[in-house]
Design a protein around this motif. Structure first.
Motif, PDB file in Angstrom:
ATOM      1  N   ARG A  99     -22.049  24.571 -13.391  1.00  0.00           N
ATOM      2  CA  ARG A  99     -23.357  24.085 -13.859  1.00  0.00           C
ATOM      3  C   ARG A  99     -24.422  24.317 -12.793  1.00  0.00           C
ATOM      4  NH1 ARG A  99     -21.005  19.978 -17.764  1.00  0.00           N
ATOM      5  NH2 ARG A  99     -22.663  20.129 -19.311  1.00  0.00           N
ATOM      6  N   GLU A 103     -27.423  26.342 -14.397  1.00  0.00           N
ATOM      7  CA  GLU A 103     -28.358  25.523 -15.180  1.00  0.00           C
ATOM      8  C   GLU A 103     -29.788  25.522 -14.675  1.00  0.00           C
ATOM      9  OE1 GLU A 103     -26.626  21.620 -15.759  1.00  0.00           O
ATOM     10  OE2 GLU A 103     -25.850  22.241 -17.698  1.00  0.00           O
ATOM     11  N   HIS A 142     -20.835  32.856 -21.196  1.00  0.00           N
ATOM     12  CA  HIS A 142     -21.589  31.691 -20.705  1.00  0.00           C
ATOM     13  C   HIS A 142     -21.819  30.676 -21.829  1.00  0.00           C
ATOM     14  CE1 HIS A 142     -24.414  29.218 -18.534  1.00  0.00           C
ATOM     15  NE2 HIS A 142     -25.379  29.482 -19.381  1.00  0.00           N
ATOM     16  N   GLY A 143     -22.178  31.175 -22.986  1.00  0.00           N
ATOM     17  CA  GLY A 143     -22.411  30.285 -24.119  1.00  0.00           C
ATOM     18  C   GLY A 143     -21.149  29.529 -24.503  1.00  0.00           C
ATOM     19  N   LEU A 147     -21.008  25.452 -24.160  1.00  0.00           N
ATOM     20  CA  LEU A 147     -20.822  24.655 -25.373  1.00  0.00           C
ATOM     21  C   LEU A 147     -19.526  23.859 -25.290  1.00  0.00           C
ATOM     22  CD1 LEU A 147     -22.075  27.260 -28.017  1.00  0.00           C
ATOM     23  CD2 LEU A 147     -23.274  25.215 -27.209  1.00  0.00           C
ATOM     24  N   ASN A 150     -20.093  21.017 -22.726  1.00  0.00           N
ATOM     25  CA  ASN A 150     -20.990  19.994 -23.260  1.00  0.00           C
ATOM     26  C   ASN A 150     -20.447  19.314 -24.516  1.00  0.00           C
ATOM     27  OD1 ASN A 150     -22.783  20.481 -21.194  1.00  0.00           O
ATOM     28  ND2 ASN A 150     -24.052  21.879 -22.372  1.00  0.00           N
ATOM     29  N   GLY A 151     -19.217  19.651 -24.873  1.00  0.00           N
ATOM     30  CA  GLY A 151     -18.606  19.012 -26.029  1.00  0.00           C
ATOM     31  C   GLY A 151     -19.371  19.253 -27.309  1.00  0.00           C
ATOM     32  N   ARG A 152     -19.877  20.471 -27.482  1.00  0.00           N
ATOM     33  CA  ARG A 152     -20.709  20.747 -28.637  1.00  0.00           C
ATOM     34  C   ARG A 152     -19.938  21.298 -29.841  1.00  0.00           C
ATOM     35  NH1 ARG A 152     -26.035  20.800 -28.578  1.00  0.00           N
ATOM     36  NH2 ARG A 152     -25.544  20.930 -30.761  1.00  0.00           N
TER      37      ARG A 152
ATOM     38  N   PHE B  62     -33.089  19.479 -34.887  1.00  0.00           N
ATOM     39  CA  PHE B  62     -32.126  20.055 -35.829  1.00  0.00           C
ATOM     40  C   PHE B  62     -32.803  20.361 -37.159  1.00  0.00           C
ATOM     41  CE2 PHE B  62     -28.400  18.298 -33.350  1.00  0.00           C
ATOM     42  CZ  PHE B  62     -27.815  19.525 -33.134  1.00  0.00           C
ATOM     43  N   MET B 101     -31.400  19.387 -26.748  1.00  0.00           N
ATOM     44  CA  MET B 101     -30.436  19.476 -27.847  1.00  0.00           C
ATOM     45  C   MET B 101     -29.085  20.046 -27.435  1.00  0.00           C
ATOM     46  SD  MET B 101     -33.015  20.936 -30.765  1.00  0.00           S
ATOM     47  CE  MET B 101     -31.749  21.122 -32.032  1.00  0.00           C
ATOM     48  N   THR B 102     -29.035  20.747 -26.306  1.00  0.00           N
ATOM     49  CA  THR B 102     -27.803  21.481 -25.994  1.00  0.00           C
ATOM     50  C   THR B 102     -27.182  21.185 -24.638  1.00  0.00           C
ATOM     51  OG1 THR B 102     -29.099  23.342 -25.127  1.00  0.00           O
ATOM     52  CG2 THR B 102     -28.451  23.436 -27.453  1.00  0.00           C
ATOM     53  N   GLU B 103     -27.956  20.620 -23.721  1.00  0.00           N
ATOM     54  CA  GLU B 103     -27.437  20.517 -22.346  1.00  0.00           C
ATOM     55  C   GLU B 103     -26.571  19.296 -22.087  1.00  0.00           C
ATOM     56  OE1 GLU B 103     -30.695  21.038 -19.609  1.00  0.00           O
ATOM     57  OE2 GLU B 103     -30.225  23.178 -19.413  1.00  0.00           O
ATOM     58  N   ARG B 104     -26.486  18.411 -23.081  1.00  0.00           N
ATOM     59  CA  ARG B 104     -25.625  17.242 -22.895  1.00  0.00           C
ATOM     60  C   ARG B 104     -24.818  17.017 -24.159  1.00  0.00           C
ATOM     61  NH1 ARG B 104     -29.613  12.637 -21.302  1.00  0.00           N
ATOM     62  NH2 ARG B 104     -30.833  13.782 -22.846  1.00  0.00           N
ATOM     63  N   PRO B 105     -23.750  16.238 -24.042  1.00  0.00           N
ATOM     64  CA  PRO B 105     -23.003  15.897 -25.256  1.00  0.00           C
ATOM     65  C   PRO B 105     -23.951  15.273 -26.277  1.00  0.00           C
ATOM     66  CG  PRO B 105     -21.793  15.216 -23.308  1.00  0.00           C
ATOM     67  CD  PRO B 105     -23.122  15.721 -22.827  1.00  0.00           C
ATOM     68  N   LEU B 106     -23.755  15.619 -27.527  1.00  0.00           N
ATOM     69  CA  LEU B 106     -24.626  15.092 -28.580  1.00  0.00           C
ATOM     70  C   LEU B 106     -24.387  13.605 -28.804  1.00  0.00           C
ATOM     71  CD1 LEU B 106     -24.744  17.463 -31.677  1.00  0.00           C
ATOM     72  CD2 LEU B 106     -26.583  16.872 -30.111  1.00  0.00           C
ATOM     73  N   HIS B 142     -26.635  31.251 -27.875  1.00  0.00           N
ATOM     74  CA  HIS B 142     -26.927  30.169 -26.923  1.00  0.00           C
ATOM     75  C   HIS B 142     -26.917  30.696 -25.494  1.00  0.00           C
ATOM     76  CE1 HIS B 142     -27.069  26.298 -24.997  1.00  0.00           C
ATOM     77  NE2 HIS B 142     -25.901  26.481 -24.436  1.00  0.00           N
ATOM     78  N   MET B 146     -30.136  30.589 -22.984  1.00  0.00           N
ATOM     79  CA  MET B 146     -30.107  29.805 -21.750  1.00  0.00           C
ATOM     80  C   MET B 146     -30.283  30.676 -20.517  1.00  0.00           C
ATOM     81  SD  MET B 146     -30.104  26.780 -22.677  1.00  0.00           S
ATOM     82  CE  MET B 146     -30.054  26.117 -21.018  1.00  0.00           C
TER      83      MET B 146
END
Lengths: 174, 174
Positions: A99, A103, A142-143, A147, A150-152, B62, B101-106, B142, B146
DNA sequence: GTCTATACCCGGATAGAC
DNA sequence: GTCTATCCGGGTATAGAC
């Protein structure tokens, strides 16, 4: 003076430990100093500030990942797939460092010369010298990594299958 | 009470303005309150905390991106390429929101129901229903976004060409 | 070279008056 | 429903004694 360099490495070592064990949010001058048995103000006798410490960690990260990529590709036929696996393994093994390396804009002026290029080389080679394809492959990897970190992805998502699908697509273009 | 919901939307609007104009670092309760002509503690009479405000912004993001994707794909033949362009356009138009929207767990429990799924649907459709390929395509997009936002590509890099290379690779698999 | 003390920012959140 | 006052935490960095 050589001892100054050695001290900087000691500080980087402590910072690396804080980063890996406690995350980027915990990477403060106070915490790093604490690891070394000193107070935060004392660090400023050896390094200019936090940015310099972070740049040291990033340079280390580039060198370590480059070494891992080079070793993985050494005896492999399927360079793209091998490299993808090595990339993912590095990121998952050092999530906080990864990160830190990706980042934010790179502090290129503070990095050790050449480390960024050395890490990029294996990717370009695996793409058969096609820089556009190499950038697409890098972005894909990287994506996927970000993801995942980040648990996406949905809970039950088969990430191995997604990696395989992406690698297969990129390979056909090589 | 309807007025409570309206007040929440007002707060979200102020937060959105702070986020877009000054970035995530400036998104504080104090700053949001200032925009509304009040003090930070007063916000807590309307929202539970900062997390709730952020979740509101994410839900909005979203919905807005889903609408953009749906509109882009409405009359298009080449859904993957069209969607890729729309994805990139949304992220570059709202970089701070995209990061949020993407850099942390939702915070899924705080999101408005269904918004995540609605944004994901066009991607899955464009991948011909292949969820693995859809995830690979999402990761590629993504990653490209980024790396571009973080200034990680070399100064002269032809990003349009990299996007094209990735889209072409993914298309062959569809 | 390390220390203590300090100055100056910032943040989220709460208590209680009005 | 808004306010002031405050508590708690965090951070980078500097001054000056030792």
């Amino acid at each position: 003076m050589a001892s100054s360099v050695a001290r900087t490495r000691e500080i980087a070592g402590a910072a690396r430990a804080v980063l890996e064990e406690e995350g980027a949010a915990a990477l403060s001058m106070r915490r790093v100093a604490e690891r070394l048995g000193m107070r935060a103000p004392s660090l400023y006798k050896h390094v200019a500030g936090k940015e310099e410490i972070e740049a040291e960690l990033i340079s280390d990260g580039f060198e370590e990942s480059a070494a891992a990529f080079e070793e993985a590709c050494a005896g492999a036929h399927d360079h793209l797939a091998t490299l993808a696996a090595a990339y993912r393994a590095f990121a998952l093994a050092h999530p906080h460092l990864y990160r830190l390396m990706t980042e934010r804009p790179l502090p290129r002026a503070l990095l050790r010369p050449g480390v960024e290029e050395r890490a990029a080389r294996p990717v370009i080679d695996a793409a058969g010298g096609d820089v556009d394809l190499a950038r697409a492959a890098w972005a894909f990897a990287h994506g996927m990594v970000m993801l995942e970190l980040n648990g996406r992805f949905p809970p039950g998502a088969d990430l191995d299958a997604a990696w395989a699908a992406g690698v297969a697509a990129l390979q056909e273009r090589r």
